[in-house]
Design a protein around this motif. Structure first.
Motif, mmCIF file in Angstrom:
data_model
loop_
_atom_site.group_PDB
_atom_site.id
_atom_site.type_symbol
_atom_site.label_atom_id
_atom_site.label_comp_id
_atom_site.label_asym_id
_atom_site.label_seq_id
_atom_site.Cartn_x
_atom_site.Cartn_y
_atom_site.Cartn_z
ATOM 1 N N LEU B 10 -54.889 5.945 9.312
ATOM 2 C CA LEU B 10 -54.857 5.082 10.496
ATOM 3 C C LEU B 10 -54.286 5.904 11.648
ATOM 4 C CD1 LEU B 10 -55.137 2.319 11.904
ATOM 5 C CD2 LEU B 10 -52.835 1.769 11.102
ATOM 6 N N ALA B 11 -55.059 6.048 12.721
ATOM 7 C CA ALA B 11 -54.628 6.857 13.867
ATOM 8 C C ALA B 11 -54.420 5.948 15.065
ATOM 9 C CB ALA B 11 -55.697 7.905 14.182
ATOM 10 N N ILE B 12 -53.191 5.919 15.562
ATOM 11 C CA ILE B 12 -52.886 5.062 16.714
ATOM 12 C C ILE B 12 -52.457 5.960 17.866
ATOM 13 C CG2 ILE B 12 -51.606 3.060 17.529
ATOM 14 C CD1 ILE B 12 -51.166 2.164 14.721
ATOM 15 N N ALA B 13 -53.287 6.067 18.888
ATOM 16 C CA ALA B 13 -52.989 6.938 20.029
ATOM 17 C C ALA B 13 -53.921 6.577 21.178
ATOM 18 C CB ALA B 13 -53.148 8.403 19.626
ATOM 19 N N GLU B 63 -52.544 -6.742 21.437
ATOM 20 C CA GLU B 63 -53.919 -6.380 21.040
ATOM 21 C C GLU B 63 -53.911 -5.340 19.913
ATOM 22 O OE1 GLU B 63 -56.515 -5.374 24.294
ATOM 23 O OE2 GLU B 63 -55.927 -7.170 25.416
ATOM 24 N N ILE B 64 -52.896 -4.476 19.929
ATOM 25 C CA ILE B 64 -52.772 -3.492 18.850
ATOM 26 C C ILE B 64 -52.432 -4.196 17.539
ATOM 27 C CG2 ILE B 64 -51.281 -1.611 18.032
ATOM 28 C CD1 ILE B 64 -51.369 -0.638 21.033
ATOM 29 N N THR B 65 -51.501 -5.141 17.634
ATOM 30 C CA THR B 65 -51.142 -5.933 16.456
ATOM 31 C C THR B 65 -52.349 -6.710 15.938
ATOM 32 O OG1 THR B 65 -48.896 -6.131 17.299
ATOM 33 C CG2 THR B 65 -49.579 -7.733 15.622
ATOM 34 N N LEU B 83 -51.084 8.336 11.468
ATOM 35 C CA LEU B 83 -50.667 9.259 12.526
ATOM 36 C C LEU B 83 -50.505 8.446 13.794
ATOM 37 C CD1 LEU B 83 -50.227 12.005 13.925
ATOM 38 C CD2 LEU B 83 -52.711 12.199 14.154
ATOM 39 N N SER B 84 -49.303 8.453 14.363
ATOM 40 C CA SER B 84 -49.131 7.723 15.625
ATOM 41 C C SER B 84 -48.747 8.687 16.733
ATOM 42 C CB SER B 84 -48.090 6.611 15.472
ATOM 43 O OG SER B 84 -46.817 7.150 15.216
ATOM 44 N N GLY B 85 -49.351 8.468 17.887
ATOM 45 C CA GLY B 85 -49.088 9.311 19.046
ATOM 46 C C GLY B 85 -48.668 8.502 20.251
ATOM 47 N N TYR B 86 -49.213 8.835 21.405
ATOM 48 C CA TYR B 86 -48.776 8.240 22.673
ATOM 49 C C TYR B 86 -48.809 6.709 22.669
ATOM 50 C CZ TYR B 86 -48.670 6.950 27.595
ATOM 51 O OH TYR B 86 -48.351 6.363 28.787
ATOM 52 N N VAL B 92 -45.298 -1.370 22.591
ATOM 53 C CA VAL B 92 -46.315 -0.748 21.740
ATOM 54 C C VAL B 92 -45.636 0.110 20.659
ATOM 55 C CG1 VAL B 92 -48.209 0.930 21.676
ATOM 56 C CG2 VAL B 92 -48.193 -0.857 23.424
ATOM 57 N N VAL B 93 -44.565 0.815 21.014
ATOM 58 C CA VAL B 93 -43.824 1.586 20.003
ATOM 59 C C VAL B 93 -43.368 0.642 18.890
ATOM 60 C CG1 VAL B 93 -41.754 2.975 19.545
ATOM 61 C CG2 VAL B 93 -43.066 3.342 21.658
ATOM 62 N N GLN B 94 -42.840 -0.509 19.287
ATOM 63 C CA GLN B 94 -42.368 -1.476 18.289
ATOM 64 C C GLN B 94 -43.526 -2.029 17.436
ATOM 65 O OE1 GLN B 94 -40.373 -3.872 21.124
ATOM 66 N NE2 GLN B 94 -38.558 -2.545 21.147
ATOM 67 N N ALA B 95 -44.659 -2.290 18.076
ATOM 68 C CA ALA B 95 -45.832 -2.782 17.334
ATOM 69 C C ALA B 95 -46.297 -1.742 16.321
ATOM 70 C CB ALA B 95 -46.959 -3.125 18.310
ATOM 71 N N VAL B 96 -46.272 -0.471 16.722
ATOM 72 C CA VAL B 96 -46.657 0.620 15.824
ATOM 73 C C VAL B 96 -45.674 0.693 14.650
ATOM 74 C CG1 VAL B 96 -46.832 3.139 15.647
ATOM 75 C CG2 VAL B 96 -47.887 1.945 17.586
#
Lengths: 396, 396
Positions: B10-13, B63-65, B83-86, B92-96
């Motif tokens: 799962l890539a979140i960026a 929306e990410i959630t 992998l999480s990035g920007y 959003v950091v908290q959602a990630v």
């Protein structure tokens, strides 16, 4: 890698987090073949709709326009090609059309320097799965496209012609060439069953044409075996491979300075760059889908084992009606997941169309029926099953 | 292809239409190495911010959630790695973080079956380029990550330790291991200049560590030559390659059933899977960047020719102050475009780290300074230039 000349493509289609459809399929496929892809996503979904449940958001038309404006303001819109796919609304179709026209305008003084492949995603098997105002929105764009990739149902919608046999097929394609000055057409989806009797091992036909200077069609047909399984995103794989392979074939034929990459009238249907490209596309696709089928069957078999009574994941959600529905849904979700196209693990087949997957184009000597009488002339295509337009690609 | 075992990531960026940064970089890189990537995009921008102008939209946290919930409801969230990035906001950091914890929870009974690589994108060269509430938001997540990939500045922020020499470097890494039980750390960005005199041909150092069972660091260092050019997205390329290569190395070392893929204490720093992975990552990156540099120089040279007085594209927007600014901006845009990382055309270097690009890890025998006195012990790293943390990767 079989190097395709440097090509910059704007890809406008859907995006899903999980699985491979829309831009999530097309971007990887085109990048694998060495193309630089700029993706604008028309939806951001968790997964594709064959799962029967999905979360996410449709991109409003003004956000698509804004992203393109962002490219334009920084001189990043010097695309050689554009591929457009699923649009969630008529407004988005119109926004995509505006972008294409702007790119066409920029390329005006250099014929052949911009090429638009339009996949008019509207429906399949006689069923529309977009809002009905999308049909006229696409019709209004046909004059600006270089190549369209409808399935049988979409070709019928765009030409207002029911395709029942080779003469009505020829009529539909002739109309699209003539009325819209549309240079190239590939119908990705004719399902043939000889003498109208469905057979277990069915064949799919892909029919394409590049018009002559008098706007008459040059028809070719390629038959491929159908897989007894539904795969999502294969239309997008077809479109993405076609972008790369047509670019390659057109440049090889020296058409890069010719408007719409239109071959001279002397070129026979089976020698068209479009036919050559489609042959390569189908070789790659058939191999990827065959490998997907094998992996899917293995996974389904594994699932059956663990789900058998006493298996570690046995689906014991109760025996009531709700329990049955729940079990059926879980089963559906697992089978849909198992059928995701194995495109990442089969990238070799994309880059090097396997030599043991040879599908040759044959010329179609189509004669138009007199639309007045509906008289179909004898056709050499066999009887085209009506309503079987599931895509060379979306196969049941 | 050098086959890496089947891996679902799962890539979140961020996502950009044009160019290669964030998920637009990471997705292609990981897919090229055979990984199945599900991308959730934290922004949808036209291009990256080095162009100095950008259009598009930040994705709201909900929306990410929602996209993750969509995956979860269809059982599509069985990821091996994340992998999480920007992230554009603390929310959003908290959602990630919530997503990572959910994935960790699912994997609880199977140690080693989920691994989170966190790239805490916050700033560079002493400058924060995100909102300041993002710093504590990342700190709160460190306990849940398996590997973090900060540059020097970000490592300073996360450890509250100014890194000026090898002892403060060791101190910072020790703190991160100890306080957050963070198994792996790679600082992607130490720029060394011997005796504090900057040299033209500078060297960048990458420093990594996998902690021992007593939480002490096992430090290694890899030096690579720096390029005299700023490239965007190289941090994302580093992260994506690291996901693939660490997975490969950890499986080879038989760590796939070991929590956090933590090597036994007997393994020396230079024999860590993390060190082995980083060597391969840097071999690929240096080659891609060298080829990018060559292509960029060629393009800049071409631009200079056509822009010379009388050239077809000469930039004659007037001579006033506005004209000068306009000319400078166009020049900047063209140079930024020319420096886009040529990742698609150099996919071979990703798949097969070139054998002529050999960068070997060496052990760092770091001793911590007594934080009370600030006394740095003599170090074998040379003097670490303060504030030079531009990434092995974001190079000027």
């Amino acid at each position: 890698m079989a190097e395709i000349p440097e090509t910059s493509v704007l890809a406008i289609a859907s995006h899903v987090a999980y699985g491979h459809v829309g831009n999530t399929m097309a971007t990887f496929v085109m990048q694998s073949l060495g193309l630089e892809v700029s993706a604008i996503n028309t939806v951001e979904y968790s997964n594709h709709t064959a799962y029967k449940q999905v979360k996410g958001r449709k991109t409003p038309a003004d956000e698509i326009t804004e992203l393109y404006d962002g490219l334009k303001q920084s001189y990043l819109n010097d695309f050689d090609m554009m591929l457009s796919g699923y649009c969630p609304s008529a407004e988005v179709v119109q926004a995509v059309g505006k972008i294409a026209r702007d790119l066409r305008f920029n390329a005006m003084t250099k014929p052949g320097s911009f090429f638009w492949v339009l996949d008019p995603v509207m429906g399949d098997e006689g069923r529309l799965y977009v809002s009905s105002d999308i049909v006229p929105a696409y019709k209004a764009l046909l004059n600006d496209a270089d190549l369209i990739l409808p399935n049988q149902f979409e070709a019928e919608l765009l030409s207002d012609t029911k395709i029942t046999d080779v003469s009505s097929l020829t009529h539909a394609i002739t109309l699209l060439h003539r009325i819209h000055r549309l240079t190239h057409i590939v119908i990705t989806s004719l399902r043939l069953s000889v003498d109208n009797i469905p057979s277990r091992t069915e064949t799919l036909s892909v029919v394409g044409s590049t018009m002559r200077s008098d706007l008459s069609p040059r028809l070719f047909r390629i038959d491929v075996p159908a897989f007894p399984c539904f795969f999502s995103g294969t239309g997008d794989m077809f479109a993405a491979l076609t972008v790369a392979r047509l670019r390659e074939a057109a440049l090889k034929a020296g058409l890069d300075h010719t408007a719409h990459w239109q071959s001279p009238d002397s070129v026979a249907p089976t020698h068209l760059p479009l036919a050559e490209a489609t042959e390569k596309v189908l070789a790659s696709m058939q191999s990827v889908l065959r490998n997907t089928m094998t992996a899917r069957d293995k996974e389904i078999h594994r699932l059956e084992k663990v789900q058998s009574p006493g298996g570690v994941n046995s689906l014991n959600e109760g025996t009531g009606e709700e329990g049955v529905r729940d079990r059926q849904m879980k089963q559906h979700l697992r089978e849909t997941k198992a059928a995701e196209v194995r495109v990442v693990r089969n990238v070799r087949d994309l880059v090097h169309p396997p030599v043991d997957e040879v599908y040759r184009a044959v010329a179609v000597e189509g004669k138009e029926a007199d639309p007045g009488t509906g008289d179909a002339l004898p056709d050499e295509l066999g009887v085209v099953k009506v309503g079987g337009g599931e895509g060379a690609t979306h196969q049941t």
